[in-house]
Structure formats: C-alpha cells, structure tokens
Design an enzyme around this catalytic site. Sequence first.
Site, short mmCIF file in Angstrom:
data_model
loop_
_atom_site.label_atom_id
_atom_site.label_comp_id
_atom_site.label_asym_id
_atom_site.label_seq_id
_atom_site.Cartn_x
_atom_site.Cartn_y
_atom_site.Cartn_z
N GLU A 298 0.82 -1.20 0.00
CA GLU A 298 0.00 0.00 0.00
C GLU A 298 0.87 1.27 0.00
OE1 GLU A 298 -3.12 0.44 -0.51
OE2 GLU A 298 -3.62 -1.68 -0.60
N THR B 275 2.58 5.23 -7.09
CA THR B 275 3.33 4.47 -8.09
C THR B 275 2.40 3.49 -8.78
OG1 THR B 275 5.27 4.61 -6.67
CG2 THR B 275 5.32 2.92 -8.36
N GLY C 287 10.68 7.79 -6.27
CA GLY C 287 10.26 9.16 -6.01
C GLY C 287 9.48 9.29 -4.70
N TYR C 288 9.06 10.51 -4.41
CA TYR C 288 8.30 10.78 -3.17
C TYR C 288 8.97 10.10 -1.97
CZ TYR C 288 4.76 12.24 -6.50
OH TYR C 288 4.11 12.85 -7.52
N TYR D 250 -7.07 6.50 3.75
CA TYR D 250 -7.17 5.52 2.67
C TYR D 250 -6.34 4.26 2.99
CZ TYR D 250 -6.32 3.04 -1.60
OH TYR D 250 -6.21 2.03 -2.52
N ASP E 33 -10.54 6.73 -2.92
CA ASP E 33 -9.46 7.41 -3.64
C ASP E 33 -9.97 7.77 -5.03
OD1 ASP E 33 -9.47 5.14 -5.17
OD2 ASP E 33 -7.27 4.98 -5.25
#
Length: 347
Positions: free
Chosen positions: A34, A40, A78-79, A115, A133
């Site tokens: 998750e 992604t 990323g992130y 979420y 979402d």
Amino acid sequence: MIPFSKTLLAWYGDHGRDLPWRRTRDPYAIWLSEIILQQTRIAQGQAYWERFMERFPDVQALAGATEDEVLRLWQGLGYYSRARNLHAAAKQIAAQGRFPDTLEGIRALKGVGDYTAAAIGSIAFGLPAAVVDGNVYRVLARHYGISTPVGSAAAKKEFTALAQSLLPPEQPGDFNQAMMDFGAVQCTPASPACLLCPLADSCAALATGSVDRLPVKEKGPAVSTRRFDYIYLRCQGRTAIRKRGPGDIWEGLYEPIVCDNRSEAAEGVPGDSSPAAATAADGPEQPRLLRSVRHQLTHRTLLVDFYLWEPQQEPVLPEGYFWISEAELDRYAKPRLFELLLEEIPK
Ligand code: SF4
C-alpha cells in the site's frame, strides 16, 4: 447484499488482478504494498515490493535497517518521504511488538492516512472500512451520477458515506480491491469500457450521457517552474556531493553541486563568490554544458542544466559538500534527477 456490491464482487472474481500481496494476509506485506503503490503504478511498484520483501522479509528486518539502506532500495520510486515514513513506521511496529489490528492503531503509523488505513485494515484484518481514492470517486460519481467536485471536503464526506454504505461487512477487503481494480481496468478515466460493463444497466452517467463529464474535478494548485544547474565535479577520480537537509522532498538523498541563481545562493561555479568559484573562474576549466532537461514533479517543473566540471586542481568545496571516490557513488541514495545527470557523464 446491495446489487451494486454483488455485481462488483462477481466482476472482481472474474477480472481481479493477480498480485503477489493478494496471496497473503500478512499485514506487513500488505502495508508495504500500500505504501509503495500510494504514488506508483502497479507495473513499476511490484518489482520494488518484491525487492523489499526479499531484503526485509519482516518488519523487524526493516526496522533494523539504516535510513540510507532503505532510501537506496527505494531509489527511482520518487516521493522519498514515503520511504522515510515506512522506515519510521517499521520502528513503531517493532516497538509495539506486533502489527496494530485496529483502524486507529494502523492510522497512527507514520505515512498512513485514511485511505491506507482502510485498505490495510480491510484486507489484512477484515475491518469494515471503505477506501476512497480517485478510482472510487470516479466509479461512484459515474454510477450514481454525483457531480460534487472531488477534492473538496464535502465530496470526501459524501463519497466516504456512500462507499461505506455499499461495503459488504463480510467481504470488506475484496470489495475495496474490487473498487480499485474496477476503476483501474473497467471504468477508466479516459476510455471506460461501458459497452461491456456489468453495471451499465444501473449507471446514471451512461443513462444521461455524462460519462466524460464525471467526476467533476476541483482545480488543483498551479504548477510552478524552477531553474537551476546540476554540476558534476570530477577531480582526480573523486567527485563532490552533499546530503539534502530536513524539510525537503529529497531529504536524506545525495546531490551534486547545485547552482541556483534565482532562489538560493549560487554555489561553487563561476559567477558567484564562493571559494570554489574563484578557483574555477581562473582558468579555461569552466563547467561544460552536457544537456538541459525538463523534470516534472507534482506541482513543480524543474528546468535543469547538467554540467561537467573537471578542474586540474581540487577546488575548495561549498559548505556541506564532501569528496567521495567516483567508484563509491553507487552507495549513496540519489534523486532521479541526479541519476539522469550520471547517465550523461563519460566514464
Ligand atoms: S457503464 Fe461505463 S461509466 Fe458506468 S460504471 Fe460502467 S464503465 Fe463506468
């Protein structure tokens, strides 16, 4: 069971995606999936999930890793705040002695919002919590003809209540995953397969010809542009990097010399007043432009010039930078942008 939910679950039985974290009830494996999939695509995220599961098969192994190790394995996704939160949450869970099995307990983990808590809780523990979402907004907005702009607090409340009312308490995990897959495979943003849709008969958007107008979107924040230079310094087999500080999207990652004439002090290149600049400006050894790139982040466009700078004499480095052997670069976690620069550097 409500006809919508029954139809959706039947569709999921035939068309649900076969994914490795769906073959387990291990909350660690599900939580990991998750977090990786928060921003992604599955096609990319699955390989990372497998690598993490292999390297850190349980939460204790992840909790015992160094942050550098976790960031290195995360590199390319990323992130990076997700990776730091993942690591921090692993330590929280290890300290508690077991994975929390209530919504509140899961929600209290770092990096877990409503979420993700609902997804983990329903899939791993059978808790009756509906996920909401982008997929869920789209499917419900179309099927029930709801035009409340998504992104607003009112929409979150309305869609959460609706999703919750549709959730069959005996199969919450399957229902949530069915919604995800249905939004990703059948009721897609640009070309929903309405002709073959098992919900077509009851779909309000299809009946009123408003499929392409739903869901209604709120305007997002404007995208800003930022320009700077990335300079790869090469001197006697060594290069210079620094670690990004706290409060940054690339916190904890390493970067080459950055020259940003617009919003930060220029560092280490001709034209500024740093010691490195003084050294470089003396001779013909100017940084050489290799390539200009446009790099897109969520709310920011980066326009970056890549340079290679090969002075004969070792310059004094700007504050925060340190020398490493070029052969050691692999040991440092880097943002994608730095990897792109490295692809341009001759060996
Ligand atoms: S009929 Fe089309 S718009 Fe309606 S739920 Fe099915 S795929 Fe989505």
